[in-house]
Design an enzyme around this catalytic site. Sequence first.
Site, mmCIF file in Angstrom:
data_model
loop_
_atom_site.group_PDB
_atom_site.id
_atom_site.type_symbol
_atom_site.label_atom_id
_atom_site.label_comp_id
_atom_site.label_asym_id
_atom_site.label_seq_id
_atom_site.Cartn_x
_atom_site.Cartn_y
_atom_site.Cartn_z
ATOM 1 N N ARG A 7 0.814 -1.138 -0.181
ATOM 2 C CA ARG A 7 0.027 0.078 -0.035
ATOM 3 C C ARG A 7 1.070 1.320 -0.118
ATOM 4 O O ARG A 7 1.734 1.506 0.893
ATOM 5 C CB ARG A 7 -0.995 0.096 1.337
ATOM 6 N N THR A 58 -0.747 7.722 -1.417
ATOM 7 C CA THR A 58 -1.937 7.528 -1.945
ATOM 8 C C THR A 58 -2.820 6.636 -1.423
ATOM 9 O O THR A 58 -4.142 6.566 -1.910
ATOM 10 C CB THR A 58 -1.837 7.088 -3.552
ATOM 11 N N ASP A 102 1.341 -11.321 11.575
ATOM 12 C CA ASP A 102 1.863 -11.452 12.655
ATOM 13 C C ASP A 102 1.911 -12.803 13.566
ATOM 14 O O ASP A 102 2.701 -13.317 13.829
ATOM 15 C CB ASP A 102 1.853 -10.376 13.520
#
Length: 208
Positions: A103, A107, A202
């Site tokens: 990501r 933006t 995680d």
Amino acid sequence: MAELHVSEHPLVRHKLSLLRQSSTEPKKFRDLVRELAIVLAVEATADLALQDEPVTTPLAEMTGAKVAERVGLVPILRAGLGMVEGVWDLIPGAEVWHIGLYRDERTLRPVEYYNKLPVQPTVDVCLVLDPMLATGGSAVATIDILKRWGARRVKFVGIIAAPEGVQRLREAHPDVPIHVAAVDDHLNEHGYIVPGLGDAGDRQFGTA
Ligand code: URA
């Protein structure tokens, strides 16, 4: 509107509760992701086309069945990786295609950084695997790529969805059925599904 399938299988509900428990350690968490992925993939592939297949049992000849569609597994990195192994055991002839997205912090849009899809589609049905359908951004972007590639049938298989992710995926890809174990309450301001299970990557990889 895309079909939304929320599994009601008792084993799914049992295993999902163990998965959510914050005391569940990474090894157990990985086992549960694998087991849930298998059951959810069984449900998601209930409409695969079959063709007749001759079978010789110890007693007689008969007409059996063979899956007539080629399946592709497309895990969304990194948490989707934990769903591959179980589904692959179930469908050993499946191809596994990796598409890497991150990501862009400026933006907030997904950017592709890894894609080795061949020029022509080599599968009939793609199962996009990601335990968490949160904002839906990665799922929508991955399915955009698969459709541009020429994939005709795509299904999303996840474990927990947020209503926001379901809505976004349904709006962007109304032809893509969504198979999950639960739709939770909401996304929090950090993009986590609540009550959810925390960070699925995680918790699988022990990096919390
Ligand atoms: N990804 C996760 O791993 N967990 C969430 O709750 C949302 C996105």
